[in-house]
Motif scaffolding. Structure first.
Motif, mmCIF file in Angstrom:
data_model
loop_
_atom_site.group_PDB
_atom_site.id
_atom_site.type_symbol
_atom_site.label_atom_id
_atom_site.label_comp_id
_atom_site.label_asym_id
_atom_site.label_seq_id
_atom_site.Cartn_x
_atom_site.Cartn_y
_atom_site.Cartn_z
ATOM 1 N N GLN A 196 -25.173 35.631 17.873
ATOM 2 C CA GLN A 196 -24.639 35.151 16.610
ATOM 3 C C GLN A 196 -25.035 36.120 15.501
ATOM 4 N N TYR A 197 -24.071 36.411 14.610
ATOM 5 C CA TYR A 197 -24.356 37.294 13.492
ATOM 6 C C TYR A 197 -23.529 36.875 12.285
ATOM 7 N N LYS A 198 -24.181 36.221 11.311
ATOM 8 C CA LYS A 198 -23.594 35.899 10.014
ATOM 9 C C LYS A 198 -22.193 35.305 10.118
ATOM 10 N N VAL A 203 -29.227 29.885 13.410
ATOM 11 C CA VAL A 203 -30.507 30.300 12.820
ATOM 12 C C VAL A 203 -30.496 29.878 11.355
ATOM 13 N N GLU A 212 -31.000 33.945 8.140
ATOM 14 C CA GLU A 212 -30.722 35.175 8.871
ATOM 15 C C GLU A 212 -31.393 36.392 8.249
ATOM 16 N N GLU A 213 -31.819 36.274 6.989
ATOM 17 C CA GLU A 213 -32.441 37.408 6.326
ATOM 18 C C GLU A 213 -33.255 36.902 5.142
ATOM 19 N N CYS A 216 -34.286 27.860 14.960
ATOM 20 C CA CYS A 216 -33.187 28.315 15.815
ATOM 21 C C CYS A 216 -32.865 27.208 16.810
ATOM 22 N N GLY A 247 -29.714 35.172 18.571
ATOM 23 C CA GLY A 247 -29.516 35.135 17.130
ATOM 24 C C GLY A 247 -30.616 35.964 16.493
ATOM 25 N N TYR A 248 -30.416 36.378 15.244
ATOM 26 C CA TYR A 248 -31.334 37.343 14.630
ATOM 27 C C TYR A 248 -31.805 36.889 13.256
ATOM 28 N N PHE A 249 -33.046 37.253 12.943
ATOM 29 C CA PHE A 249 -33.607 37.048 11.618
ATOM 30 C C PHE A 249 -34.302 38.338 11.194
#
Length: 338
Positions: free
Chosen positions: A23-25, A249, A252-253, A266, A327-329
């Motif tokens: 998953q990305y934004k 998530v 994410e940033e 998450c 997923g990313y943070f």
């Protein structure tokens, strides 16, 4: 220079093997690779378009890291080339390539016919480095698809039970659950006809699927579409296992001051229920609170060494194989000078 791409536009590969997702934004990154469905650059563009998205264009560092991670261990096509002007690389949407992550010595137009871009040069695990290569070479590819168009059933494994296994809706549901799956949640005939193995194209048979109208009327599917039958009627049925999907998530940033605290949750869905864990640099993060299909990353009293990318991995087992969605943070650290 354009001839190979125009020619292969007729060769879109319909049955691609999904290797890994992330998953990305608000979008889903889907990595496809297998011996029978790696493809040339133009094929990758068409396949992503057919799935409702586009061949990923990692214009920024964070997205590039995400693409490198989801395709780690493999070289994969990304959506850029210099086919319209040697050395003038553009993304497939027409924008110039400004931020870049070329490997040392690249792009080099080796053999005077390397025009298309790929990531993870030299197959370095998650390197994220770019290379130019021949557009007719065969690689996997990463699609970026808006979440509203990214069907979770692409990650499903269906099993049909018929003949002596025909039973009531409720018994079929229990039968599937006892085998770490669910009665198939199927929304359309296209999935039924093209993704469920062993379905007779000439048969008028109905199969139980996971829809219930009321206490007496339960969902079926056939070549005619979704319908309903008396729940106690004995019918064949379809079980489904689903690799992790709809991973979310909570942040994410973020940019934090040294000494700050933050919790990032998450969660994901899947059948069987996935395990959800946080990692950093491929190492399990000790400071997390895990629950059922979720985990909370606990960042207390952060310092300059805590910045960078954290990866949430949701994993389960589908048809005997481990399946993962990521997923990313990203954490940035700010130092406040007095």
């Amino acid at each position: 220079m354009l001839r190979p791409i125009v020619f292969v536009c007729l060769l879109s590969l319909t049955f691609a093997a999904l290797k890994r997702t992330a998953q990305y934004k608000g979008t889903t990154l889907k990595f496809y690779v297998d011996q029978q469905d790696t493809t040339i650059f133009a094929g990758a563009i068409l396949n992503c378009y057919d799935k409702g998205g586009w061949l990923v264009m990692p214009k920024y560092s964070n997205l590039n890291q995400a693409v490198a991670s989801v395709a780690r261990g493999y070289e994969a096509w990304i959506g850029g080339s210099d086919i319209y002007g040697e050395g003038a690389f553009r993304w497939n949407d027409g924008e110039d390539v400004e931020w870049a992550n070329w490997s040392p010595g690249e792009p080099n137009n080796g053999g005077n016919d390397q025009d298309c871009m790929k990531i993870n040069h030299k197959m370095q695990s998650g390197s994220g480095n770019w290379d130019d290569d021949q557009c007719h070479d065969l690689f996997g590819y990463v699609c970026q698809i808006p979440n509203k168009k990214a069907s979770p059933q692409e990650r499903s494994k269906f099993t049909v039970f018929s003949g002596q296994n025909a039973t009531s809706y409720f018994q079929a549901k229990s039968f599937c659950e006892n085998r770490r799956s669910r009665l198939a949640l199927m929304e359309d005939v296209n999935t039924f006809e093209h993704r469920v193995p062993g379905i007779d194209g000439s048969s008028f048979a109905e199969y139980w699927v996971s829809h219930q109208q009321d206490v007496d009327s339960c969902g079926t599917i056939s070549h005619d579409g979704i319908s309903y039958a008396r729940c106690l009627q004995a019918l064949p049925f379809i079980c489904e296992q689903v690799a992790p999907y709809d991973l979310s998530v909570s942040d994410e940033e973020a940019t934090l001051e040294i000494g700050s605290n933050l919790n990032v949750e998450c969660s994901a869905f899947g059948f069987p229920t996935p395990e959800v864990k946080w990692y950093r640099h491929n190492v399990y993060v000790a400071h997390q609170k895990r629950g059922v299909a979720k985990s909370t990353l606990v960042l207390d009293n952060v310092n300059s060494e805590d910045d960078g990318m954290y990866v949430c991995k949701a994993t389960n087992e589908v048809d005997g194989e481990r399946s993962t969605t990521e997923g990313y943070f990203w954490l940035g650290i700010t130092i406040i000078l007095g």
